[in-house]
Enzyme design. Sequence first.
Site, PDB file in Angstrom:
ATOM      1  N   GLU A 172       0.847  -1.190   0.000  1.00  0.00           N
ATOM      2  CA  GLU A 172       0.000   0.000   0.000  1.00  0.00           C
ATOM      3  C   GLU A 172       0.886   1.244   0.000  1.00  0.00           C
ATOM      4  OE1 GLU A 172      -3.357   0.221  -0.480  1.00  0.00           O
ATOM      5  OE2 GLU A 172      -2.409   2.149  -0.810  1.00  0.00           O
ATOM      6  N   LYS A 227       8.426  -1.432  -2.287  1.00  0.00           N
ATOM      7  CA  LYS A 227       7.792  -0.667  -1.209  1.00  0.00           C
ATOM      8  C   LYS A 227       8.864  -0.081  -0.290  1.00  0.00           C
ATOM      9  CE  LYS A 227       4.988   0.784   1.907  1.00  0.00           C
ATOM     10  NZ  LYS A 227       3.743   1.407   2.039  1.00  0.00           N
ATOM     11  N   CYS A 283       6.131   4.405   8.875  1.00  0.00           N
ATOM     12  CA  CYS A 283       6.777   3.678   7.769  1.00  0.00           C
ATOM     13  C   CYS A 283       8.232   4.035   7.498  1.00  0.00           C
ATOM     14  CB  CYS A 283       5.988   3.901   6.491  1.00  0.00           C
ATOM     15  SG  CYS A 283       4.450   3.010   6.506  1.00  0.00           S
TER      16      CYS A 283
END
Length: 474
Positions: A172, A227, A283
């Site tokens: 995501e 990612k 993150c």
Amino acid sequence: MLKKKVKNICCIGAGYVGGPTMAVIADNCNYLNITVVDINEERISKWNSSDFDNLPVYEPGLKEIIKRVRNRNLFFTIDLKNSIKNADMIFISVNTPTKTSGFGAGYASDLKWVEASARQVAQNAVGHTIVIEKSTLPVRTAKVIKQILISSFDEEFENKTEKSFSILSNPEFLAEGTAIEDLNNPDRVLIGGDEEDSINALKNIYEKWVPEDKIITTNLWSSELSKLAANAFLAQRISSINSISAICEATGAEVNEVSNAIGFDSRIGFKFLSAGPGFGGSCFKKDILNLVYLCRYFGLNEVAEYWEQVVKFNEWHTKRISKLIVEKLFDTVALKKILILGFSYKANTNDTRESPAIKIVKDLLENGAEIIISDPQVDPDIIALDLGIEENVFKNGSGQGKWRYHKDIYEAAMGVDAVVIITEWKVYKSLSWHKLVKVMRKPAWLFDTRSITNYEELKDLDINYWSIGNSNYC
Ligand code: UDX
Ligand code: ADP
């Protein structure tokens, strides 16, 4: 080995990623039945609450979607077993924080929640199930999930129905605060896997609202690494502009002018060039440290050091701001009142994970300051957890200051020596400084770590002004 069209989806994890992502999928695909499960009962009951202003995740546009889709084709529950059993497709969207102890502590991600989810899937799935990694994970985690799922064939699980699995990675890329916009209009959707049928099944879902040319497919490992790499590049860019902000303050250059000038180079571009108090969020730091761990594992020490420096610099930069505040306030903040505007790590979210506000407030408390915190979305109980100190309580014998929460900014500013803007909430851009300066103790200071206040409005007022990356007003 797809037997039927995907109809029932289960998402394990009702957090900042799982909740909004499933809400947007449900909104765009009303033929799907989506169940979001979580072990946290309180979180699930908040998702099910009739008070739409009290959902566990604050995101602009989210509550409107939840009003439309909840109990239509989006359901929140703690019934893990049945949700998994009924699902044709399962998203794993659980937390993967950095390990705090054991091998890899401080660098590697703690995969215990991912492993637990995989075991629950292994145990309860029926028929063919597509299992999708949604959480950001270290490269090759898909292999671990695969092994756990495959081992379920050998074990004596109570449910002995025939089962099979395929694994996909679908990281995501949403950013908090713009999650709904990012999910509805993504720059790209990335699907990693090696089974065409499963990839197509997921692709079919996204194609309901995402143009086909924005859906990229790769192998599993490229998807997982992309990612980490995307977040590392973004964080590096912020550390780069923050490093330039320090040079600006020393030389008389102005960081916003420099950002603008370099942003005109189409190879550089304008986005992600705002100097600030240091990047936060769940993150960036975690993903870079994961990358560093991976590099060391493969003996790529120079590569590891290169990326680790981005995190080290970020920590130095935030500390630089704490020190600067103390220095400007005559080298002592003991018993001085300081108003902190913004506690979330960025605007438009109630998330405080890795927020620079935590570090700056802790530094100021250690130096004895009395801190008043205001934030439009963050609850005081979360602040207490983050700081590890109860509201209004002096830590026994520590010589530390204390903090309290006060939402109304103008009341909170009564008698304060300084205001520190940490989060770029829109409301802070249009404060009446005329009103605020009147109630502050003199000499009054404004520290603007986001460079969002207008110097023109301040220059005739009785307040000293420091703004990130700007030497003119010091
Ligand atoms: C990030 C990535 O952007 C997203 O793609 C990924 O899925 C998750 O991690 P997020 O952490 O939610 O998203 O927010 P982001 O907008 O990237 O901001 C991260 C931090 O960088 C915040 O603390 C923000 O204030 C800071 N930042 C961002 C800056 O200081 N300057 C900028 O120009 C941009
Ligand atoms: P993210 O930002 O990645 O969404 P969050 O911490 O906001 O992370 O959300 C992760 C959610 O996953 C939490 O609500 C947590 O309770 C949930 N969770 C963790 N492990 C499990 C599990 N084994 N089964 C169900 N839910 C889980």
